[in-house]
Design an enzyme around this catalytic site. Structure first.
Site, PDB file in Angstrom:
ATOM      1  N   HIS A  18      10.854 -23.826   9.364  1.00  0.00           N
ATOM      2  CA  HIS A  18       9.823 -24.569  10.098  1.00  0.00           C
ATOM      3  C   HIS A  18       8.410 -24.375   9.549  1.00  0.00           C
ATOM      4  O   HIS A  18       7.579 -25.258   9.687  1.00  0.00           O
ATOM      5  CB  HIS A  18       9.826 -24.153  11.579  1.00  0.00           C
ATOM      6  CG  HIS A  18      10.976 -24.733  12.353  1.00  0.00           C
ATOM      7  ND1 HIS A  18      11.007 -24.764  13.729  1.00  0.00           N
ATOM      8  CD2 HIS A  18      12.141 -25.300  11.921  1.00  0.00           C
ATOM      9  CE1 HIS A  18      12.147 -25.336  14.135  1.00  0.00           C
ATOM     10  NE2 HIS A  18      12.855 -25.662  13.055  1.00  0.00           N
ATOM     11  N   GLY A  71      -1.736  -5.663   8.668  1.00  0.00           N
ATOM     12  CA  GLY A  71      -2.927  -5.784   7.828  1.00  0.00           C
ATOM     13  C   GLY A  71      -2.704  -6.751   6.678  1.00  0.00           C
ATOM     14  O   GLY A  71      -3.561  -7.610   6.395  1.00  0.00           O
ATOM     15  N   ASP A 115       0.856  -1.183   0.000  1.00  0.00           N
ATOM     16  CA  ASP A 115       0.000   0.000   0.000  1.00  0.00           C
ATOM     17  C   ASP A 115       0.897   1.240   0.000  1.00  0.00           C
ATOM     18  O   ASP A 115       2.134   1.125  -0.107  1.00  0.00           O
ATOM     19  CB  ASP A 115      -1.018  -0.028   1.159  1.00  0.00           C
ATOM     20  CG  ASP A 115      -0.375   0.219   2.528  1.00  0.00           C
ATOM     21  OD1 ASP A 115       0.872   0.311   2.619  1.00  0.00           O
ATOM     22  OD2 ASP A 115      -1.121   0.314   3.511  1.00  0.00           O
ATOM     23  N   HIS A 116       0.264   2.410   0.124  1.00  0.00           N
ATOM     24  CA  HIS A 116       1.014   3.674   0.063  1.00  0.00           C
ATOM     25  C   HIS A 116       2.094   3.769   1.142  1.00  0.00           C
ATOM     26  O   HIS A 116       3.153   4.346   0.915  1.00  0.00           O
ATOM     27  CB  HIS A 116       0.043   4.855   0.209  1.00  0.00           C
ATOM     28  CG  HIS A 116      -0.805   4.760   1.443  1.00  0.00           C
ATOM     29  ND1 HIS A 116      -1.862   3.876   1.538  1.00  0.00           N
ATOM     30  CD2 HIS A 116      -0.716   5.391   2.637  1.00  0.00           C
ATOM     31  CE1 HIS A 116      -2.398   3.988   2.742  1.00  0.00           C
ATOM     32  NE2 HIS A 116      -1.732   4.892   3.434  1.00  0.00           N
ATOM     33  N   ARG A 167       3.209 -30.992  10.621  1.00  0.00           N
ATOM     34  CA  ARG A 167       2.489 -29.924  11.334  1.00  0.00           C
ATOM     35  C   ARG A 167       1.742 -29.022  10.355  1.00  0.00           C
ATOM     36  O   ARG A 167       0.606 -28.628  10.610  1.00  0.00           O
ATOM     37  CB  ARG A 167       3.474 -29.113  12.187  1.00  0.00           C
ATOM     38  CG  ARG A 167       3.984 -29.933  13.353  1.00  0.00           C
ATOM     39  CD  ARG A 167       5.206 -29.356  14.011  1.00  0.00           C
ATOM     40  NE  ARG A 167       5.674 -30.267  15.047  1.00  0.00           N
ATOM     41  CZ  ARG A 167       6.863 -30.218  15.612  1.00  0.00           C
ATOM     42  NH1 ARG A 167       7.729 -29.295  15.252  1.00  0.00           N
ATOM     43  NH2 ARG A 167       7.196 -31.090  16.531  1.00  0.00           N
ATOM     44  N   ARG A 218       9.121 -33.408  10.350  1.00  0.00           N
ATOM     45  CA  ARG A 218       8.071 -33.187  11.340  1.00  0.00           C
ATOM     46  C   ARG A 218       7.350 -31.852  11.116  1.00  0.00           C
ATOM     47  O   ARG A 218       6.177 -31.705  11.461  1.00  0.00           O
ATOM     48  CB  ARG A 218       8.638 -33.241  12.761  1.00  0.00           C
ATOM     49  CG  ARG A 218       9.551 -32.104  13.136  1.00  0.00           C
ATOM     50  CD  ARG A 218      10.160 -32.305  14.527  1.00  0.00           C
ATOM     51  NE  ARG A 218      10.892 -31.146  14.999  1.00  0.00           N
ATOM     52  CZ  ARG A 218      12.133 -30.840  14.638  1.00  0.00           C
ATOM     53  NH1 ARG A 218      12.782 -31.609  13.763  1.00  0.00           N
ATOM     54  NH2 ARG A 218      12.733 -29.769  15.125  1.00  0.00           N
ATOM     55  N   HIS A 219       8.046 -30.921  10.474  1.00  0.00           N
ATOM     56  CA  HIS A 219       7.422 -29.613  10.218  1.00  0.00           C
ATOM     57  C   HIS A 219       6.356 -29.730   9.131  1.00  0.00           C
ATOM     58  O   HIS A 219       5.339 -29.044   9.180  1.00  0.00           O
ATOM     59  CB  HIS A 219       8.483 -28.580   9.842  1.00  0.00           C
ATOM     60  CG  HIS A 219       9.527 -28.443  10.905  1.00  0.00           C
ATOM     61  ND1 HIS A 219       9.234 -27.977  12.163  1.00  0.00           N
ATOM     62  CD2 HIS A 219      10.842 -28.780  10.909  1.00  0.00           C
ATOM     63  CE1 HIS A 219      10.331 -28.001  12.903  1.00  0.00           C
ATOM     64  NE2 HIS A 219      11.318 -28.495  12.169  1.00  0.00           N
ATOM     65  N   CYS A 252       3.067  -3.326   4.011  1.00  0.00           N
ATOM     66  CA  CYS A 252       2.203  -2.201   4.357  1.00  0.00           C
ATOM     67  C   CYS A 252       2.906  -1.452   5.485  1.00  0.00           C
ATOM     68  O   CYS A 252       4.094  -1.690   5.730  1.00  0.00           O
ATOM     69  CB  CYS A 252       0.784  -2.651   4.706  1.00  0.00           C
ATOM     70  SG  CYS A 252       0.628  -3.715   6.144  1.00  0.00           S
ATOM     71  N   GLY A 253       2.214  -0.552   6.162  1.00  0.00           N
ATOM     72  CA  GLY A 253       2.882   0.254   7.180  1.00  0.00           C
ATOM     73  C   GLY A 253       3.486  -0.591   8.286  1.00  0.00           C
ATOM     74  O   GLY A 253       4.678  -0.516   8.576  1.00  0.00           O
ATOM     75  N   THR A 254       2.658  -1.423   8.898  1.00  0.00           N
ATOM     76  CA  THR A 254       3.136  -2.289   9.981  1.00  0.00           C
ATOM     77  C   THR A 254       3.406  -3.723   9.518  1.00  0.00           C
ATOM     78  O   THR A 254       4.054  -4.485  10.231  1.00  0.00           O
ATOM     79  CB  THR A 254       2.063  -2.393  11.085  1.00  0.00           C
ATOM     80  OG1 THR A 254       0.861  -2.898  10.484  1.00  0.00           O
ATOM     81  CG2 THR A 254       1.801  -1.038  11.721  1.00  0.00           C
TER      82      THR A 254
HETATM   83  C1  RB5 Z   1      -2.068   2.592   6.455  1.00  0.00           C
HETATM   84  O1  RB5 Z   1      -2.193   3.784   7.134  1.00  0.00           O
HETATM   85  C2  RB5 Z   1      -1.807   1.451   7.423  1.00  0.00           C
HETATM   86  O2  RB5 Z   1      -2.925   1.233   8.213  1.00  0.00           O
HETATM   87  C3  RB5 Z   1      -1.423   0.200   6.673  1.00  0.00           C
HETATM   88  O3  RB5 Z   1      -0.302   0.464   5.902  1.00  0.00           O
HETATM   89  C4  RB5 Z   1      -1.060  -1.013   7.524  1.00  0.00           C
HETATM   90  O4  RB5 Z   1      -0.099  -0.685   8.469  1.00  0.00           O
HETATM   91  C5  RB5 Z   1      -2.172  -1.793   8.056  1.00  0.00           C
HETATM   92  O5  RB5 Z   1      -2.005  -2.805   8.723  1.00  0.00           O
END
Ligand code: RB5
Length: 148
Positions: free
Chosen positions: A103, A75, A13-14, A141, A137-138, A70-72
């Site tokens: 694994h 998502g 994403d952006h 699973r 074994r992995h 994405c940012g984190t």
């Molecule tokens: C965008 O603002 C942010 O929510 C997205 O990039 C992401 O981190 C979502 O999980």
């Protein structure tokens, strides 16, 4: 006849567009054929729209590996892991990158563009791409995933 290029799908994403471009450039320089599902700029978009494109390609068997950003990274992980056969791993350190392959046979690497720096992100990508699944074994699973 030329050697078949290694194929990988990418999507972002952006919030991670800049990092996607850096990772994509690395992959292209290193002989990968990149199926870029976008996004293609820093204008705000909805990450599920891009996560589902890459996860769909991997889930359907069109391409066997993907990278989502994405940012984190959270998502994209949530979206991708809803697809059958997708094992998306959010990795922000080298140990997770190694173990997600050894694994968990992760087939999508997820990165948070607002979490990791460019240099660490590239090391994670290199490590993830160069680590093999251990099977045994992995695998037993992982087989249980399909019975959930
Ligand atoms: C965008 O603002 C942010 O929510 C997205 O990039 C992401 O981190 C979502 O999980």
């Amino acid at each position: 006849m030329g050697e078949q290029k290694k194929q990988i799908a990418m999507g972002c994403d952006h919030a991670a567009f800049r990092l996607k471009e850096i990772v994509k450039a690395y992959l292209l320089e290193n002989g990968w054929q990149v199926e870029d599902a976008g996004t293609f700029g820093e204008q705000s978009v909805d990450y599920p729209d891009f996560g589902m494109k890459v996860a769909g390609l991997v889930s359907g068997g069109t391409i066997d590996k993907g990278i989502l950003l994405c940012g984190t990274g959270l998502g994209m992980s949530m979206v991708a892991n809803r697809f059958p056969g997708v094992r998306a791993a959010l990795c922000h350190d080298l140990f997770a990158a190694i173990m997600s392959r050894r694994h968990n046979d992760a087939n999508i690497l997820v990165l948070g563009g607002r979490v990791v720096g460019d240099v660490l992100a590239l090391e994670i990508v290199k490590t993830w791409l160069n680590t093999d699944f251990e099977g045994g074994r992995h695998q037993a699973r992982l087989d249980k995933f399909d019975r959930i």
